[in-house]
Structure formats: C-alpha cells, structure tokens
Motif scaffolding. Structure first.
Motif, PDB file in Angstrom:
ATOM      1  N   TYR A   9       0.827  -1.202   0.000  1.00 21.69           N
ATOM      2  CA  TYR A   9       0.000   0.000   0.000  1.00 21.69           C
ATOM      3  C   TYR A   9       0.862   1.254   0.000  1.00 21.69           C
ATOM      4  N   ARG A  10       2.015   1.169   0.670  1.00 24.77           N
ATOM      5  CA  ARG A  10       2.932   2.315   0.639  1.00 24.77           C
ATOM      6  C   ARG A  10       3.481   2.525  -0.766  1.00 24.77           C
ATOM      7  N   ILE A  11       3.809   1.421  -1.450  1.00 25.28           N
ATOM      8  CA  ILE A  11       4.295   1.536  -2.831  1.00 25.28           C
ATOM      9  C   ILE A  11       3.174   2.032  -3.745  1.00 25.28           C
ATOM     10  N   GLY A  12       1.947   1.561  -3.497  1.00 22.55           N
ATOM     11  CA  GLY A  12       0.810   2.050  -4.276  1.00 22.55           C
ATOM     12  C   GLY A  12       0.612   3.546  -4.096  1.00 22.55           C
ATOM     13  N   ALA A  13       0.755   4.012  -2.844  1.00 19.80           N
ATOM     14  CA  ALA A  13       0.641   5.452  -2.577  1.00 19.80           C
ATOM     15  C   ALA A  13       1.767   6.212  -3.264  1.00 19.80           C
ATOM     16  N   ALA A  14       2.980   5.633  -3.250  1.00 22.73           N
ATOM     17  CA  ALA A  14       4.113   6.278  -3.921  1.00 22.73           C
ATOM     18  C   ALA A  14       3.866   6.373  -5.424  1.00 22.73           C
ATOM     19  N   PHE A  15       3.240   5.344  -5.989  1.00 17.49           N
ATOM     20  CA  PHE A  15       2.895   5.344  -7.414  1.00 17.49           C
ATOM     21  C   PHE A  15       1.971   6.516  -7.734  1.00 17.49           C
ATOM     22  N   VAL A  16       0.913   6.668  -6.913  1.00 18.24           N
ATOM     23  CA  VAL A  16      -0.073   7.735  -7.149  1.00 18.24           C
ATOM     24  C   VAL A  16       0.552   9.102  -6.929  1.00 18.24           C
ATOM     25  N   LEU A  17       1.239   9.259  -5.797  1.00 18.88           N
ATOM     26  CA  LEU A  17       1.820  10.570  -5.469  1.00 18.88           C
ATOM     27  C   LEU A  17       2.926  10.952  -6.456  1.00 18.88           C
ATOM     28  N   GLY A  18       3.740   9.966  -6.847  1.00 17.21           N
ATOM     29  CA  GLY A  18       4.787  10.259  -7.830  1.00 17.21           C
ATOM     30  C   GLY A  18       4.197  10.662  -9.174  1.00 17.21           C
ATOM     31  N   SER A  19       3.117   9.993  -9.566  1.00 19.99           N
ATOM     32  CA  SER A  19       2.454  10.333 -10.830  1.00 19.99           C
ATOM     33  C   SER A  19       1.888  11.756 -10.781  1.00 19.99           C
ATOM     34  N   LEU A  20       1.219  12.082  -9.665  1.00 19.65           N
ATOM     35  CA  LEU A  20       0.650  13.424  -9.514  1.00 19.65           C
ATOM     36  C   LEU A  20       1.747  14.481  -9.486  1.00 19.65           C
ATOM     37  N   PHE A  21       2.848  14.152  -8.797  1.00 17.16           N
ATOM     38  CA  PHE A  21       3.970  15.101  -8.729  1.00 17.16           C
ATOM     39  C   PHE A  21       4.538  15.349 -10.120  1.00 17.16           C
ATOM     40  N   GLY A  22       4.706  14.275 -10.905  1.00 15.03           N
ATOM     41  CA  GLY A  22       5.231  14.425 -12.255  1.00 15.03           C
ATOM     42  C   GLY A  22       4.313  15.250 -13.138  1.00 15.03           C
ATOM     43  N   LEU A  23       2.991  15.027 -13.007  1.00 13.43           N
ATOM     44  CA  LEU A  23       2.025  15.811 -13.788  1.00 13.43           C
ATOM     45  C   LEU A  23       2.062  17.280 -13.392  1.00 13.43           C
ATOM     46  N   PRO A  44      17.605   9.475 -11.014  1.00 11.75           N
ATOM     47  CA  PRO A  44      18.658   8.668 -10.351  1.00 11.75           C
ATOM     48  C   PRO A  44      18.164   7.897  -9.133  1.00 11.75           C
ATOM     49  N   LEU A  45      17.207   8.451  -8.389  1.00 10.35           N
ATOM     50  CA  LEU A  45      16.656   7.720  -7.243  1.00 10.35           C
ATOM     51  C   LEU A  45      15.907   6.477  -7.712  1.00 10.35           C
ATOM     52  N   GLY A  46      15.242   6.581  -8.845  1.00 10.64           N
ATOM     53  CA  GLY A  46      14.580   5.416  -9.419  1.00 10.64           C
ATOM     54  C   GLY A  46      15.580   4.426  -9.992  1.00 10.64           C
ATOM     55  N   ASP A  47      16.656   4.950 -10.596  1.00 11.69           N
ATOM     56  CA  ASP A  47      17.685   4.070 -11.156  1.00 11.69           C
ATOM     57  C   ASP A  47      18.344   3.228 -10.062  1.00 11.69           C
ATOM     58  N   LEU A  48      18.490   3.807  -8.867  1.00  8.51           N
ATOM     59  CA  LEU A  48      19.065   3.057  -7.751  1.00  8.51           C
ATOM     60  C   LEU A  48      18.180   1.866  -7.385  1.00  8.51           C
ATOM     61  N   PHE A  49      16.879   2.065  -7.396  1.00 12.26           N
ATOM     62  CA  PHE A  49      15.938   0.981  -7.129  1.00 12.26           C
ATOM     63  C   PHE A  49      16.105  -0.129  -8.158  1.00 12.26           C
ATOM     64  N   VAL A  50      16.269   0.251  -9.417  1.00 10.71           N
ATOM     65  CA  VAL A  50      16.443  -0.725 -10.494  1.00 10.71           C
ATOM     66  C   VAL A  50      17.745  -1.506 -10.306  1.00 10.71           C
ATOM     67  N   GLY A  77      14.231  -5.193   2.317  1.00 13.25           N
ATOM     68  CA  GLY A  77      14.912  -3.900   2.388  1.00 13.25           C
ATOM     69  C   GLY A  77      14.814  -3.128   1.088  1.00 13.25           C
ATOM     70  N   VAL A  78      14.984  -3.832  -0.035  1.00  8.77           N
ATOM     71  CA  VAL A  78      14.885  -3.180  -1.349  1.00  8.77           C
ATOM     72  C   VAL A  78      13.480  -2.633  -1.569  1.00  8.77           C
ATOM     73  N   GLY A  92      11.950   0.845  -2.202  1.00  8.62           N
ATOM     74  CA  GLY A  92      11.117   0.954  -3.391  1.00  8.62           C
ATOM     75  C   GLY A  92      10.048   2.019  -3.289  1.00  8.62           C
ATOM     76  N   VAL A  93       9.644   2.377  -2.069  1.00  4.06           N
ATOM     77  CA  VAL A  93       8.676   3.469  -1.906  1.00  4.06           C
ATOM     78  C   VAL A  93       9.243   4.752  -2.513  1.00  4.06           C
ATOM     79  N   ILE A  94      10.526   5.010  -2.219  1.00  5.50           N
ATOM     80  CA  ILE A  94      11.189   6.185  -2.801  1.00  5.50           C
ATOM     81  C   ILE A  94      11.446   5.962  -4.289  1.00  5.50           C
ATOM     82  N   GLY A  95      11.916   4.753  -4.614  1.00  4.33           N
ATOM     83  CA  GLY A  95      12.254   4.469  -6.002  1.00  4.33           C
ATOM     84  C   GLY A  95      11.061   4.560  -6.933  1.00  4.33           C
ATOM     85  N   VAL A  96       9.917   4.008  -6.512  1.00  3.91           N
ATOM     86  CA  VAL A  96       8.718   4.055  -7.349  1.00  3.91           C
ATOM     87  C   VAL A  96       8.216   5.488  -7.490  1.00  3.91           C
TER      88      VAL A  96
END
Length: 435
Positions: A20-34, A45-51, A199-200, A204-208
């Motif tokens: 649910y935290r990753i789901g929230a990060a997905f929504v909030l990150g999408s809204l932030f990008g828009l 780069p923060l997303g690349d680290l997750f990858v 741990g990853v 992933g909350v930050i990465g997503v």
C-alpha cells in the motif's frame, strides 16, 4: 522532534503494508510528475538506484530458491500422484503464459508510453534452436556472472535434484551430511535474500515515487491510459484462463463435473486469495475446501496443495506474458516469437522456486526482463499497480491448485462426487460416478 516521537511515527509508517505504501508512492509520484512537468525527471537517479538493487538480487535469488525448491521434488515424493501433479502444474502454467502473451499481443498494453531512455539491450534475437541450446550452460559460473537467467535456472534445478537424489540414496555418512548442509545453506541463503528483498522494497517506496514522477513528468497525462490498459489486460487474461483452462478444460472436460459445483466448493479459498494475495497464506483455507466441500481425499490434497502453493504459479506466469509485451512496447521494440517462447520457458522453470508470498511476481518479472534485454525500470512502473494485479494472480494460482488436485484425485479414485458441493451441481448429462 524527540527520538521517541520519531520512532513512533516510524512504527506507524511501517505498520502500513509495503504494497500500500508503494501504491501510494505510485499515485503521489504520478501526480507530482504531472504537476511539476519536465523538472521531475531530475528524480530519475533515485529510481535508477531501485532498479540497480533489483538487478543485484536476480542471480542469487535464482540459485538459492531453485536449489532449495528442488528439495521438495525429491524422487520418493514424485511417485504416480506426484508425477501427475507436477506434470499438470507445468502444463497449466505454460497455457497461462501463452494466454498472457496472446492477450498482450491483442491489446498491446504500454502503447503510447514509449520512453526514449528505455531501450532494449538485445541487438538481434536468436533463433529458436539457439534459445533451447542456450538453456544448457557451457560454464554455469560464467552464466551466473554474466546474468544469463535461463542457463542459471537450468543448472540450479539440475544441481538441486542431484542433491535431493543423493540425500535419499544415502542413509548415513559424510556425503549425506554434506548434502543436508548444502540444503541448509541454500535455505538460509534464500531467507537472507528475502530479507534483502524486504529492504529493497522498503526503498522501493522512494524508487517508485521517483520513477513515476520522471515518467509522468516526461509523458504527461498520456501515461495514464497504458497503465489502465495493463490492468485490464491482466484481468482479461485471468478470466480467460480460469474459464477456459480450469473450468472448461479440467473440470468440465477432463473431470466431467460441473464448474459451478467446483466454484462453490472453492469460493472461500478464492476469496481469501483475492484478499490476502498469498498462496501460502491461503493454504489452510484451500485444504479445508478441498476436503470438506470438494470431497477430495487427504492422500492427494495433502501433497498437491502445499506443492501447488510453491510451484504452481498460473497467475504469476500469465502476468509475465502480459508485462513482457507491456515492457517491449514501452521500450519501443517488438518481441519475436522466439523471445516470447523464452518468456514461457522462464516462467515455467522459475515457478519451481517461486515463493507463494505477496510480491513474487515482481521478482520473477526481473528474470524475464533481464533475459529479454528489456529495461528493468518497468519493474518500478508495474510495482505501483502490482497490489491490484497480485490479487488477480493469486486467485488464479489457487483456482489452478484446486482444479489440478480435483483431476488427479479423479484419476486416482480419491474424490467423492456424490457429496459436498458436487451434489445438486452435476454437469449436464453427467452419469453417476463411483469415485
């Protein structure tokens, strides 16, 4: 802010399930990008680290989990019933991937979200003969070091089965103790890898958030439709697979009983799977439904269902097919027939060691994308909607476990079709059975 207050807030944050935290990060990150637009791409780069963290896990997870998984496929357990169960699980998983690929090719999820930075790393696809020859590594260590997934999977399964055979052949002695030590090390290694995965995924909350901010910052509102299409494609594939393979092919055609009686008998397990997203967690309910509702003898379900919770991943295998097409469309490439058959091979083989816990699909997805040379950023994109997809996958897995168990029970005269939920739900024109 005091240390105690910080710890309290941290514990409250951690009490929220990671999906649910990753789901929230997905929504909030999408809204932030828009909202921010192109500047949001600076978070990439923060997303690349997750990858990169996901990439780090691939080969160790394959080796540890598959060798440990082979321990459960020891020769003594693979008698008549065991052989039938494993064969049917492999066949239904293969059908699931084919259906996922067919739906993916039909709907083409991901179209319209082509990213210039997400390029396929595979210059030329090998032919089908090279693919199947390539499953057998010339040098297993080199295959692992180079990140070649299929040959690593093959060697891990063969090595694990050889260890299991040695363990059964030897009663005492240093060799048997050594085999048991290796299995214990592999089990400890697998558990350690799951801790690292935890741990990853925490990061992933930050990465997503970063990945989605960068995606929507670059693509804008045009990125919404492809994700909705991905969810629809998985839902359609799940519906087709359960209706055609489990209900139509296995229950109606091979078992000769009513799909309605089967669904009524397994409804508690299916609903539980949809709720908790875990095949292993659903196992007590699945076993109860098999015995009390479907009237299956314990001699069959006590083996088939626990094994199915581990190696039968119809929904997860199907998901790999759909998301492989999704990833290829985002990368702006087309998967050849050979590459799509590679997805089938990876999904079926990797399911031997896939744990029946939430999030397994994301780990298996990294294997598929790595082998195809597709960008692992897709894992971060999919992670945000994975709680929805995972529920559908898990329900499909449980449906497959029960369908295969019912068929094997019929073949071995270990099911009573005159009791349970079969009564009053006979297939049209079905003759009375003595099973």
């Amino acid at each position: 802010m005091s240390t105690s207050s910080t710890m309290r807030y941290w514990r409250q944050y951690r009490s929220i399930p990671i999906v649910y935290r990753i789901g929230a990060a997905f929504v909030l990150g999408s809204l932030f990008g828009l909202a921010v637009g192109d500047p949001a791409t600076r978070l990439q780069p923060l997303g690349d680290l997750f990858v990169r963290l996901l990439s780090m896990l691939i080969i160790p997870i394959v080796v540890f989990t598959l060798v440990m998984g082979a321990r459960r496929l020891s020769p003594s357990s693979l008698g008549k019933i065991g052989g039938q169960v494993v064969m049917l699980y492999a066949i239904t998983s293969a059908f699931a991937v084919f259906i996922g690929l067919a739906v993916g090719n039909l709907l083409n999820p991901g179209t319209g979200l082509e990213l210039t930075d997400a390029e396929s790393q595979e210059a030329e696809a090998p032919d089908i003969v090279e693919v199947f020859l390539g499953i057998v590594p010339e040098n297993p260590i080199a295959a692992m070091s180079e990140g070649n997934v299929l040959p690593t999977i093959f060697f891990a399964i063969v090595f694990g089965l050889a260890l299991a055979m040695l363990q059964e052949e030897l009663d005492e002695g240093d060799v048997r103790r050594g085999v048991e030590t290796i299995f214990d090390i592999m089990e400890a290694g697998a558990e350690a890898m799951f801790k690292i995965v935890w741990g990853v995924m925490e990061y992933g909350v930050i990465g997503v958030f970063a990945l989605m901010a960068a995606v929507f910052g670059q693509a804008g509102v045009d990125a919404i439709v492809p994700f909705a299409m991905l969810i629809f494609a998985v839902a359609l594939a799940v519906t087709i697979h359960i209706a055609v393979i489990h209900l139509g092919g296995i229950i109606a055609l091979l078992v000769g009983e009513s799909p309605r009686g089967f669904l009524i008998g397994g409804k508690e397990a299916l609903i539980t799977a949809l709720s908790i997203r875990s095949s292993s967690g659903t196992l007590p309910v699945t076993m109860s439904n098999a015995e009390n509702n479907l009237q299956i003898d314990e001699s069959v379900y006590s083996f088939s269902l626990p094994l199915g919770a581990t190696i039968n991943m119809d929904g997860t295998a199907m998901y790999q097919g759909v998301v492989a097409i999704f990833a290829a469309n985002i990368a702006g490439v087309s998967l050849t027939i050979t590459e799509q058959l590679t997805v089938v091979a990876i999904a079926v083989l990797a399911s031997v060691g896939a744990a029946g816990v939430p999030g397994t699909g994301l780990i298996m997805l990294t294997l598929v994308l790595t082998q195809l040379g597709l960008p692992l950023e897709i894992v971060g994109f999919v992670a945000g909607v994975d709680p929805i997809l995972d529920r559908m996958r898990t329900m499909t897995n449980i449906s497959g476990d029960l369908a295969v168990t019912t068929l094997v029970a019929k073949w071995n005269h270990a099911v009573d079709f005159t009791g349970g939920t079969w009564v009053g739900n006979e297939a049209p024109g079905a003759a009375p059975t003595d099973d």
